[in-house]
Design a protein around this motif. Structure first.
Motif, mmCIF file in Angstrom:
data_model
loop_
_atom_site.group_PDB
_atom_site.id
_atom_site.type_symbol
_atom_site.label_atom_id
_atom_site.label_comp_id
_atom_site.label_asym_id
_atom_site.label_seq_id
_atom_site.Cartn_x
_atom_site.Cartn_y
_atom_site.Cartn_z
ATOM 1 N N PHE A 130 15.594 50.247 64.186
ATOM 2 C CA PHE A 130 16.142 48.974 63.720
ATOM 3 C C PHE A 130 15.407 47.813 64.378
ATOM 4 C CE2 PHE A 130 20.223 50.884 62.093
ATOM 5 C CZ PHE A 130 20.147 50.305 60.834
ATOM 6 N N ILE A 131 15.112 47.954 65.666
ATOM 7 C CA ILE A 131 14.359 46.902 66.376
ATOM 8 C C ILE A 131 12.978 46.767 65.768
ATOM 9 C CG2 ILE A 131 13.342 46.256 68.605
ATOM 10 C CD1 ILE A 131 15.699 47.710 69.956
ATOM 11 N N TRP A 132 12.329 47.914 65.521
ATOM 12 C CA TRP A 132 10.997 47.890 64.913
ATOM 13 C C TRP A 132 11.049 47.231 63.532
ATOM 14 C CZ3 TRP A 132 9.284 50.060 60.339
ATOM 15 C CH2 TRP A 132 7.903 50.029 60.130
ATOM 16 N N MET A 133 12.061 47.539 62.734
ATOM 17 C CA MET A 133 12.175 46.979 61.394
ATOM 18 C C MET A 133 12.344 45.457 61.437
ATOM 19 S SD MET A 133 14.666 48.215 58.240
ATOM 20 C CE MET A 133 16.205 47.570 58.919
ATOM 21 N N LEU A 134 13.107 44.983 62.422
ATOM 22 C CA LEU A 134 13.295 43.538 62.556
ATOM 23 C C LEU A 134 11.977 42.854 62.874
ATOM 24 C CD1 LEU A 134 15.208 41.088 62.708
ATOM 25 C CD2 LEU A 134 15.600 41.656 65.116
ATOM 26 N N PHE A 135 11.198 43.407 63.796
ATOM 27 C CA PHE A 135 9.899 42.819 64.142
ATOM 28 C C PHE A 135 8.911 42.939 62.974
ATOM 29 C CE2 PHE A 135 11.033 43.504 68.767
ATOM 30 C CZ PHE A 135 11.037 42.150 69.077
ATOM 31 N N GLU A 136 8.938 44.075 62.289
ATOM 32 C CA GLU A 136 8.003 44.304 61.180
ATOM 33 C C GLU A 136 8.258 43.334 60.034
ATOM 34 O OE1 GLU A 136 4.921 46.256 59.031
ATOM 35 O OE2 GLU A 136 5.474 46.314 61.151
ATOM 36 N N ARG A 137 9.529 43.099 59.714
ATOM 37 C CA ARG A 137 9.849 42.196 58.606
ATOM 38 C C ARG A 137 9.748 40.738 59.028
ATOM 39 N NH1 ARG A 137 15.019 45.278 55.685
ATOM 40 N NH2 ARG A 137 13.765 46.928 54.722
ATOM 41 N N GLY A 138 10.111 40.467 60.257
ATOM 42 C CA GLY A 138 10.066 39.084 60.731
ATOM 43 C C GLY A 138 11.209 38.235 60.227
ATOM 44 N N ASP A 139 12.195 38.874 59.594
ATOM 45 C CA ASP A 139 13.360 38.146 59.102
ATOM 46 C C ASP A 139 14.562 39.088 59.108
ATOM 47 O OD1 ASP A 139 13.330 39.706 56.673
ATOM 48 O OD2 ASP A 139 11.749 38.397 55.913
ATOM 49 N N LEU A 140 15.696 38.590 58.609
ATOM 50 C CA LEU A 140 16.947 39.350 58.681
ATOM 51 C C LEU A 140 17.302 40.077 57.387
ATOM 52 C CD1 LEU A 140 19.163 36.820 60.692
ATOM 53 C CD2 LEU A 140 18.086 38.918 61.527
ATOM 54 N N ARG A 141 16.345 40.236 56.486
ATOM 55 C CA ARG A 141 16.639 40.925 55.235
ATOM 56 C C ARG A 141 17.169 42.334 55.508
ATOM 57 N NH1 ARG A 141 12.345 42.235 52.527
ATOM 58 N NH2 ARG A 141 10.933 41.749 54.249
ATOM 59 N N GLY A 142 18.297 42.649 54.853
ATOM 60 C CA GLY A 142 18.872 43.970 54.991
ATOM 61 C C GLY A 142 19.585 44.235 56.298
ATOM 62 N N ILE A 185 19.898 45.309 72.729
ATOM 63 C CA ILE A 185 18.673 44.537 72.478
ATOM 64 C C ILE A 185 18.626 44.078 71.030
ATOM 65 C CG2 ILE A 185 16.152 44.687 72.328
ATOM 66 C CD1 ILE A 185 16.273 46.633 74.722
ATOM 67 N N TYR A 186 18.966 44.991 70.108
ATOM 68 C CA TYR A 186 18.912 44.667 68.677
ATOM 69 C C TYR A 186 19.874 43.536 68.327
ATOM 70 C CZ TYR A 186 19.051 45.461 63.611
ATOM 71 O OH TYR A 186 18.997 45.307 62.248
ATOM 72 N N MET A 187 21.090 43.583 68.857
ATOM 73 C CA MET A 187 22.059 42.531 68.559
ATOM 74 C C MET A 187 21.610 41.183 69.120
ATOM 75 S SD MET A 187 25.860 44.280 68.663
ATOM 76 C CE MET A 187 25.619 45.430 70.010
ATOM 77 N N MET A 188 21.007 41.204 70.304
ATOM 78 C CA MET A 188 20.489 39.954 70.874
ATOM 79 C C MET A 188 19.346 39.403 70.031
ATOM 80 S SD MET A 188 20.668 40.351 75.041
ATOM 81 C CE MET A 188 19.763 41.901 75.110
ATOM 82 N N LEU A 189 18.478 40.296 69.533
ATOM 83 C CA LEU A 189 17.359 39.853 68.695
ATOM 84 C C LEU A 189 17.848 39.292 67.363
ATOM 85 C CD1 LEU A 189 14.824 42.763 69.359
ATOM 86 C CD2 LEU A 189 14.605 40.373 70.106
ATOM 87 N N ILE A 190 18.859 39.916 66.778
ATOM 88 C CA ILE A 190 19.423 39.395 65.528
ATOM 89 C C ILE A 190 20.017 38.009 65.756
ATOM 90 C CG2 ILE A 190 21.347 39.664 63.898
ATOM 91 C CD1 ILE A 190 20.813 42.584 63.776
ATOM 92 N N TYR A 191 20.753 37.861 66.846
ATOM 93 C CA TYR A 191 21.357 36.567 67.169
ATOM 94 C C TYR A 191 20.270 35.503 67.349
ATOM 95 C CZ TYR A 191 24.318 33.117 69.481
ATOM 96 O OH TYR A 191 24.983 31.962 69.810
ATOM 97 N N GLN A 192 19.201 35.867 68.060
ATOM 98 C CA GLN A 192 18.100 34.935 68.292
ATOM 99 C C GLN A 192 17.400 34.576 66.986
ATOM 100 O OE1 GLN A 192 14.722 36.511 70.506
ATOM 101 N NE2 GLN A 192 14.436 34.547 71.528
ATOM 102 N N LYS A 193 17.134 35.584 66.146
ATOM 103 C CA LYS A 193 16.456 35.330 64.865
ATOM 104 C C LYS A 193 17.304 34.436 63.964
ATOM 105 C CE LYS A 193 13.113 36.696 63.606
ATOM 106 N NZ LYS A 193 11.749 36.078 63.554
ATOM 107 N N ALA A 194 18.619 34.648 63.963
ATOM 108 C CA ALA A 194 19.504 33.803 63.164
ATOM 109 C C ALA A 194 19.448 32.358 63.649
ATOM 110 C CB ALA A 194 20.936 34.331 63.237
ATOM 111 N N GLN A 195 19.440 32.162 64.952
ATOM 112 C CA GLN A 195 19.345 30.802 65.500
ATOM 113 C C GLN A 195 18.032 30.142 65.106
ATOM 114 O OE1 GLN A 195 20.142 31.253 69.794
ATOM 115 N NE2 GLN A 195 22.027 30.097 69.449
ATOM 116 N N GLU A 196 16.943 30.919 65.114
ATOM 117 C CA GLU A 196 15.629 30.378 64.739
ATOM 118 C C GLU A 196 15.611 29.888 63.298
ATOM 119 O OE1 GLU A 196 12.806 33.419 65.462
ATOM 120 O OE2 GLU A 196 12.961 33.314 67.652
ATOM 121 N N THR A 197 16.369 30.576 62.436
ATOM 122 C CA THR A 197 16.402 30.194 61.016
ATOM 123 C C THR A 197 17.526 29.216 60.696
ATOM 124 O OG1 THR A 197 17.699 32.197 60.566
ATOM 125 C CG2 THR A 197 15.311 32.337 60.270
#
Length: 205
Positions: A130-142, A185-197
């Motif tokens: 899931f962490i890899w997928m978030l970095f690979e996509r660069g967004d929160l799709r799915g 880690i994944y939940m923190m990254l999702i939270y951070q990515k959401a804030q960035e957008t």
């Protein structure tokens, strides 16, 4: 009770993955984790079925995962657009066969007829992917923080349930710790990515 809580939370995670996938026109579970999930469910639903009511829940999970597989088949090629179409399908088939063989082999080797080692191993791998997928996509799709949270809580309930019924090994404890670390880690990254957008992670279901 803990087993029922685990099943409920994982069902919620699956349903949220499906919902998010249709909304974002993508798939929400990494390919290797999805194919390993399906392999586990086939083995412990039809080949070595549980001798408890859990077998029926395994079958329910199998059919829910088929919907996620449908999403992967429908939307997957656009995510792997650098791979030629023929190679894409061959890759999926090869990984599917290897995933099934791996789950089956570990089950027989360790006499793991309840799928504890393969289940937690798949779970830890999924958390990392899931962490890899978030970095690979660069967004929160799915993806959403609620998927990660329900998955983590469901795994925690499963580990507590297994600990009460079985003598948990060092390996099982290690794999649960791996899930804990990766999911945090994944939940923190999702939270951070959401804030960035500029959106709230808690409003994205």
């Amino acid at each position: 009770m803990l087993g029922g809580l685990c099943d409920t939370l994982w069902a919620i995670a699956y349903i949220l993955i499906i919902r998010r996938g249709f909304k974002d026109q993508t798939y929400g579970m990494p390919m290797v984790a999805l194919l390993t999930n399906l392999s586990w469910e086939i083995i412990f639903s039809f080949i070595y079925p549980y001798d408890t009511i859990q077998v029926y829940l395994n079958i329910v999970w199998f059919f829910i995962d088929l919907i996620i597989l449908y999403q992967f088949i429908k939307f997957g090629k656009q995510e792997f657009n650098k791979i030629p179409k023929d190679w894409f399908w061959m890759t999926v088939c090869v990984i599917g066969v290897i995933s099934f063989a791996a789950v089956f082999s570990v089950t027989v080797e360790f006499q793991d007829w309840y799928g504890n080692y393969t289940g937690f191993g798949d779970n830890m791998m999924m958390s990392a992917l899931f962490i890899w997928m978030l970095f690979e996509r660069g967004d929160l799709r799915g993806q959403s923080i609620y998927i990660a949270l329900s998955k983590f809580l469901g795994t925690t309930a499963a580990f507590a349930s297994v600990s009460l019924v079985f003598e948990t090994s060092f390996l099982l404890r290690f794999m649960y710790l791996g899930v804990l670390v990766f999911d945090m880690i994944y939940m923190m990254l999702i939270y951070q990515k959401a804030q960035e957008t500029g959106i709230s992670a808690w409003q994205r279901v």
